[in-house]
Enzyme design. Structure first.
Site, short mmCIF file in Angstrom:
data_model
loop_
_atom_site.label_atom_id
_atom_site.label_comp_id
_atom_site.label_asym_id
_atom_site.label_seq_id
_atom_site.Cartn_x
_atom_site.Cartn_y
_atom_site.Cartn_z
N ARG A 1 0.83 -1.20 0.00
CA ARG A 1 0.00 0.00 0.00
C ARG A 1 0.87 1.25 0.00
O ARG A 1 0.56 2.23 -0.68
CB ARG A 1 -0.95 0.01 1.20
CG ARG A 1 -2.03 -1.06 1.13
CD ARG A 1 -2.99 -0.97 2.29
NE ARG A 1 -3.82 0.22 2.23
CZ ARG A 1 -4.57 0.67 3.22
NH1 ARG A 1 -4.57 0.02 4.38
NH2 ARG A 1 -5.31 1.75 3.08
N CYS B 1 -1.33 6.16 8.95
CA CYS B 1 -1.67 4.89 8.28
C CYS B 1 -2.76 5.22 7.27
O CYS B 1 -2.69 6.22 6.59
CB CYS B 1 -2.11 3.84 9.31
SG CYS B 1 -3.47 4.39 10.38
#
Length: 275
Positions: free
Chosen positions: A180, A235
């Site tokens: 990611r 995050c």
């Protein structure tokens, strides 16, 4: 900083009147599962706080997928859970680590110092064959007086001021898994990649089956970073960055902030660049 407690200590102190245990069980794949798991069994005396219903606010254009709830509403829930400044709070989840760490960070943000995370979570508790119950406690309401700690919160503007600046002294840490971070895949957010200048330190590398790795190992995870340097962790939505925040503090890093809106907030501003 002492941020983690083991199950042996909690068992010994479970029935102390100033101890409050908070079950933060949740599943990102099934928002009802956390409460269902709590209802099925939990640590005696524990009350349940839900990530989306209690630890997050209403999602809007900006703020990310799990923005802060209205502070007064969250404080009201703490008061109904019998938590005040003199209460020692022990947070746990099913052993994933992120949901308990999110609750721990939120209490730290409110200025509450007596809050710890149960190492190993409920999984570790059950593996020790420790007592569980289905009973939901009835608690005496208290008054919680917050003292907001702005030093551990990073806004989008704070991040924007340092993102991609080669001369910045601020360390930006992306806590998501590498794929990611690299933008190879993005299963949740509308855009892929990372905030310019961020380094990748996946949050789950600080844990082993729900147990936090030693302080020495945590320090080794962040080589070349001075413990006195300013660090901002993020995050996808401010949940899985919390274990990295906790690990950094446990390892002696002094100046750590959480970008609570995280990548999902960052990409909500069209002018923000992505690498």
């Amino acid at each position: 900083m002492n941020v983690i407690v083991d199950k042996e200590w909690l068992l010994k102190n479970l029935h102390q009147k100033n101890i409050r245990v908070v079950d933060c069980s949740f599943s990102l794949a099934n928002s009802e599962k956390g409460r269902q798991e709590y209802d099925k069994s939990h640590i005696p005396g524990a009350i349940h706080f839900d990530l989306e219903k209690d630890l997050s606010g209403e999602v809007s254009e900006h703020g990310g997928r799990h923005p802060l709830p209205k502070i007064n509403e969250f404080i009201n829930k703490l008061e109904h859970a019998g938590i005040d400044e003199n209460t020692t709070v022990i947070a746990y989840d099913q052993g994933e680590g992120a949901f308990a760490a999110r609750f721990w960070w939120m209490l730290k943000y409110l200025g509450h110092e007596k809050v710890l995370v149960l190492d190993g979570g409920f999984r570790g508790w059950k593996e020790g064959d420790y007592p569980v119950t289905t009973e939901v406690p009835v608690l005496k309401q208290t008054t919680f007086n917050p003292n907001i700690n702005h030093e551990i919160f990073a806004s989008m503007d704070d991040v924007s001021a340092v993102a991609g600046d080669p001369d910045s002294q601020v360390i930006l840490i992306d806590s998501r898994e590498e794929r990611r971070y690299l933008g190879v895949e993005e299963p949740i957010d509308k855009k892929a990649g990372h905030i310019p200048g961020a380094i990748n330190k996946p949050w789950f590398e600080g844990l082993n089956k729900g147990f936090y790795k030693s302080v020495e190992v945590q320090k080794e995870r962040f080589p070349g970073i001075d413990p006195k340097e300013q660090i901002i962790v993020y995050c996808g939505s401010g949940v899985t960055a919390a274990p990295n925040f906790l690990a950094l503090k446990a390892a002696g890093f002094e100046k750590v902030k959480l970008y609570l809106g995280s990548f999902s907030d960052w990409i909500s501003y069209q002018e923000n660049k992505i690498h």
